[in-house]
Design a protein around this motif. Structure first.
Motif, short mmCIF file in Angstrom:
data_model
loop_
_atom_site.label_atom_id
_atom_site.label_comp_id
_atom_site.label_asym_id
_atom_site.label_seq_id
_atom_site.Cartn_x
_atom_site.Cartn_y
_atom_site.Cartn_z
N ILE A 1 47.07 64.27 102.88
CA ILE A 1 47.29 62.94 102.29
C ILE A 1 48.77 62.55 102.40
O ILE A 1 49.10 61.45 102.85
N PRO B 1 50.44 72.99 96.58
CA PRO B 1 50.51 73.57 95.24
C PRO B 1 50.50 75.09 95.24
O PRO B 1 50.70 75.70 94.18
N VAL B 2 50.25 75.71 96.38
CA VAL B 2 50.19 77.18 96.40
C VAL B 2 51.18 77.80 97.40
O VAL B 2 51.09 78.99 97.70
N PRO C 1 36.10 67.96 96.19
CA PRO C 1 34.83 68.69 96.10
C PRO C 1 34.07 68.40 94.79
O PRO C 1 32.84 68.40 94.78
N CYS D 1 42.97 71.92 99.26
CA CYS D 1 43.02 70.72 98.42
C CYS D 1 43.30 69.46 99.25
O CYS D 1 43.00 68.36 98.81
N GLY D 2 43.93 69.64 100.41
CA GLY D 2 44.17 68.49 101.27
C GLY D 2 45.36 67.63 100.90
O GLY D 2 45.55 66.54 101.45
N ARG D 3 46.18 68.10 99.99
CA ARG D 3 47.33 67.29 99.57
C ARG D 3 48.33 67.11 100.72
O ARG D 3 48.96 66.07 100.84
N GLY E 1 40.88 78.40 93.42
CA GLY E 1 41.68 79.22 94.33
C GLY E 1 42.98 79.69 93.70
O GLY E 1 43.65 80.56 94.24
N ILE E 2 43.34 79.09 92.57
CA ILE E 2 44.58 79.49 91.88
C ILE E 2 44.23 80.27 90.61
O ILE E 2 44.68 81.39 90.42
N ILE F 1 44.14 76.69 99.68
CA ILE F 1 42.94 76.55 98.86
C ILE F 1 42.17 75.27 99.20
O ILE F 1 41.23 74.90 98.51
N ARG G 1 37.65 72.43 105.32
CA ARG G 1 38.65 72.03 104.33
C ARG G 1 39.97 72.75 104.56
O ARG G 1 40.53 73.40 103.67
N LEU H 1 44.54 69.28 91.16
CA LEU H 1 45.30 69.21 92.41
C LEU H 1 45.12 67.86 93.10
O LEU H 1 45.72 67.60 94.13
N LEU H 2 44.31 66.99 92.54
CA LEU H 2 44.07 65.66 93.12
C LEU H 2 43.71 65.77 94.60
O LEU H 2 44.35 65.18 95.46
N CYS H 3 42.67 66.53 94.87
CA CYS H 3 42.28 66.87 96.24
C CYS H 3 41.93 65.65 97.09
O CYS H 3 41.43 64.65 96.59
N SER I 1 38.87 73.05 93.66
CA SER I 1 39.87 73.78 94.45
C SER I 1 40.78 74.63 93.58
O SER I 1 41.35 75.61 94.04
N ARG I 2 40.92 74.23 92.34
CA ARG I 2 41.80 74.96 91.43
C ARG I 2 41.35 76.41 91.25
O ARG I 2 42.13 77.28 90.86
#
Lengths: 408, 413
Positions: free
Chosen positions: B352, B389-390, A32, B347-349, A90-91, B345, B369, A26-28, A87-88
């Protein structure tokens, strides 16, 4: 059973499949995984480089803080570190960070990249005792800072536990040799078959070098009294080293009992299966809910058909007949075998080194033992994994640099 | 299994379903077209037949594909020209296909170098049993400038050649457009004036897809060189849809055969809603085979069921009125994003992208987060919805801009 001990068990990614895995990332923001790597290998950054097809840049990121990137890619229990916070999760499931790192470092080797560099010589030389992962990282960091490095190793070859402990199907000889060659190219000198405290004294090293770094690993096997003086018993340390030195060509009976539940016990059990031992039974003190071995290692052993019995303590041993009792329930177990391998922990052998060791660790915080002597590796505080060895190696090198007047 | 009537009437011809092979490598001979019919395609546009005097000589290799991450065929480049078989062979194939599949639609694509060619080819394909003619005015990789997209960019020439075709045949006739032009409407109008009954759009887009970075050559490499040629596949769908919308708004009720990156029933439905009555497919067949039609047909049937539609034709052009000039859009309100913290989730996308690509309205809680939207800064662009993404971010509160009148609840968002 066609798997070979000398062939890497896990299949690596190709240039195509690594993109599939990198695409899952997800390129957070403030990744983390990056926060969780003890060695600062920065997976968030190198996976992003892979995603944007910059494999060379990815290799540079890995090497920036980790001189043993190709080794960590294979042996690190990633589920405890970088993948834990992914984070992935979570999916579905975390990114296979070790797998991507392995692809990148394989690419690095195939394209002949030499990322580690020595700094301008500063005229000072440091002696390192031991050549395990922490020593190797410290050597690379010290060379980058311009220090001369001489390594004193008791064995014939470098690597410590990487060479004599981790089985080849997890860490192929070629990978270890390549990593070592990169460090050697930095100008690190090795003196083999030289045991400090025996062939040369610590005092002499202190006299001759600007600083001495003791990177002593826990290389001695622990023994349980029950099993003493029993010729069917061998320690995991001795067994794994013997197999590795002979590239798997050793004779074994058809029934072997392993005692222990850490990664070493899993390595022993899996190795036995790979070498064709029909019945491998591993009896473990811990129950599965409190298991010590990494998921990958446990899964590997189970996939090869190792019988794992959890929650039992050995109470009696007569030649090949071992009796166990369950820790919590009224249950007894008797196993008759031809060979017993004990994987119940290791200890440091550091006589003559005047170190304040308690339970195989130094008593003090940090890395400095006295004005000239520093410690790293298993005897320094912290986890005993390779990735922690890398972290401690770099930090100890920085501590030496600071004490010799350099800036951190 | 669902069964709905997918049949359509197009230029007086009955199609059992709207899905056709487009004139391309996928309809190059009898065997291919036979297999396509057997797989359930409603029609075939046989690969463009040229005049006897124009010899086809192809390069090897002749394709390339654009990839993204691990996704192949995001877009596809093709250097192949028109049918390489002899005129006699092609006409024989047409005859055999019509004889064996009288209820399937057979469309002959033709291309001439002058009026006489066009007239003669039209006559020949009608004689061979074609149900319809498609004029290829748009192939971007012909080795003759008297053919292909150079012709399709010239309205006068198009009109002249359409008239020539009409002199040779009474069959219904489509003119196939090139997208390598700013405005397709004048060309389409010229074609209709010349006698075309409908428009097929779009042919491929002139492209360079990839370069060999070591040798500085475009791909594919033909003895050290490459050429600009036609681009197709999923990546061109948005361009195709735009041209179709412009054609429909420029020429009322224009009959269209839609082409450009169709690989799912959803793609197909989009073309239909924007005014295409029949659909043509190549790239997804090249990648996956004729079987792709099965899910397009079945998916479209389920869509009709959901929409409560019994005749596919009733969906044609339904979306046309809902695409209007930018100056006519309602600019009075903002739709703020709504963040579902349970789904998020961390990720912070969104953070950004909002910072680097929008208006710095996402606040990032480092410890938790989790993002939070600052309505003072948010302009309601919804970049955050697109990058999540979700799908934890959705359209939330609607508010009128300061000083604007209106009921936020009445807005169709």
């Amino acid at each position: 059973m066609t798997r070979k001990y000398t062939e890497e068990l896990e299949r690596g990614y190709t240039a195509l499949t690594v993109m599939e895995e990198a695409q899952r990332c997800l390129l957070c923001h403030d990744a983390p995984c990056t926060q969780a790597c003890p060695a600062g290998t920065d997976p968030g950054r190198f996976i992003r480089s892979v995603r944007f097809r910059n494999f060379k840049g990815a290799a540079e990121t890995i090497r920036e803080n980790n001189a043993l990137g190709a080794i960590c890619a294979r042996v690190c229990p990633t589920e405890r570190y970088c993948q834990k916070g992914c984070s992935r999760c979570g999916i579905d499931k975390p990114i296979d960070i070790g797998g991507i790192q392995r692809f990148v470092t394989d690419f690095e080797a195939q394209t002949g990249m030499e990322i580690l560099k020595a700094g301008p010589e500063n005229g000072l030389t440091v002696a390192i005792v031991g050549s395990g992962p922490s020593a190797l990282q410290a050597a690379a960091t010290l060379r980058a800072l311009g220090y001369g490095v001489e390594i004193f190793e008791a064995q014939e070859k470098a690597g410590g536990y990487l060479r004599y402990g981790i089985p080849e199907y997890r860490l192929p000889e070629a990978v270890l040799e390549h990593e070592l060659s990169l460090i050697e190219k930095l100008g690190v000198k090795f003196q083999f078959k030289t045991k400090v405290g025996q062939d040369i004294s610590l005092a002499e090293l202190k006299e001759r070098y600007a600083a001495v770094l003791l990177a002593i690993g826990a290389s001695q096997a622990k023994m349980l009294d029950l099993f003493r003086d029993n010729d069917r018993v061998e320690s995991a340390v001795s067994f794994l080293a013997r197999v590795r030195q002979n590239h798997g060509q050793i004779d074994l009976p058809s029934n072997v009992l392993v005692i222990g539940g850490g990664d070493v016990a899993m390595d022993v059990s899996t190795t036995l299966k790979m070498l064709g031992v029909k019945n491998v039974t591993d009896v473990v003190y811990e129950e599965f809910c409190e298991f010590l071995a990494s998921e990958k290692e446990l899964r590997g052993a189970q996939e090869l058909g190792v019988t794992i019995i959890d929650g039992y303590v050995p109470t009696e041993c007569r030649e090949g007949v071992v009796t166990f009792k369950h820790r919590h329930i009224d249950s007894q177990l008797t196993i008759t075998v031809e060979k017993i391998i004990l994987a119940v922990g290791q200890q440091v052998e550091a006589a003559n080194l005047e170190l304040p060791l308690v339970k195989n660790e130094v008593e003090f915080e940090g890395y400095q033992a006295d004005t000239k002597v520093f410690v790293t590796g298993d005897i320094a505080h912290g986890d005993k994994t390779v990735v922690w060895a890398v972290k401690k190696g770099r930090e100890a090198a920085m501590a030496i640099h600071q004490s010799l007047g350099g800036k951190a | 299994m669902i069964n709905k009537d997918l049949s359509v009437e197009f230029l007086g011809v009955h199609f059992e379903n709207p899905f056709c092979l487009s004139s391309s490598p996928v309809g190059n001979c009898y065997d291919m077209c036979k297999k396509a019919y057997d797989c359930g395609w409603g029609g075939v546009v046989f690969k463009t037949i040229g005049p006897k005097h124009f010899l086809i000589d192809e390069v090897s290799p002749r394709f390339d594909a654009l990839t993204k991450e691990a996704t192949p065929f995001v877009g596809f480049k093709n250097m192949e020209q028109i049918a390489e078989h002899s005129l006699e062979e092609n006409l024989a194939d047409l005859r055999r296909l019509k004889a064996e599949y009288p209820h399937k639609v057979l469309i002959a694509s033709i291309m001439g170098t002058n009026e006489e060619d066009w007239t003669e080819l039209a006559r020949l394909v009608e004689e061979a049993g074609a149900d319809m003619i498609e004029m290829n005015l748009s192939c971007p990789q012909m080795t003759s400038h008297a053919m292909g997209s150079d012709v399709g960019a010239n309205p006068e020439l198009c009109k002249k050649y359409c008239a020539a075709v009409k002199r040779g045949s009474k069959l219904p006739m489509l003119a196939k457009m090139t997208p390598n032009i700013t405005d397709m409407v004048p060309v389409a109008k010229a074609c209709l004036e010349g006698g075309a009954d409908g428009i097929a759009a779009i042919n491929t887009i002139k492209s360079i897809v990839n370069l060999d970075l070591q040798r500085y050559i475009g791909l594919p490499i033909i003895n050290g060189k490459s050429s600009i040629s036609g681009y197709s596949g999923k990546a061109v769908k948005p361009v195709a849809l735009r041209f179709i919308q412009q054609l429909r708004s420029g020429i009322k009720d224009l009959p269209i055969s839609g082409i450009g990156g169709i690989e799912t029933w959803e793609d197909a439905a989009e073309f239909i809603l924007l005014g295409a009555t029949t659909l043509q497919v190549t790239t997804s067949i090249m990648q996956y085979g004729y079987r792709v039609v099965e899910d397009m047909k079945n998916g479209l049937m389920h869509y009709m069921e959901e929409q409560g539609v019994d005749r596919l034709q009733d969906l044609v052009g339904r979306a046309n009125p809902n695409l209007i000039p930018a100056e006519e859009l309602d600019r009075d309100y903002i739709v703020y994003p709504k963040i579902d913290e349970e789904k998020c989730i961390g990720c912070g996308r969104c953070y950004i992208s909002c910072y680097d690509g929008a208006h710095q309205a996402m606040i990032w809680n480092e410890a938790k987060r989790r993002p939070d939207c600052d309505h003072e800064k948010c302009v309601g662009c919804h970049l955050c919805l697109l990058v999540c993404p979700v799908k934890a971010i959705s359209a939330g509160e609607v508010v009128m801009k300061p000083g604007r009148q209106g009921d936020p609840a009445s807005k169709v968002i």
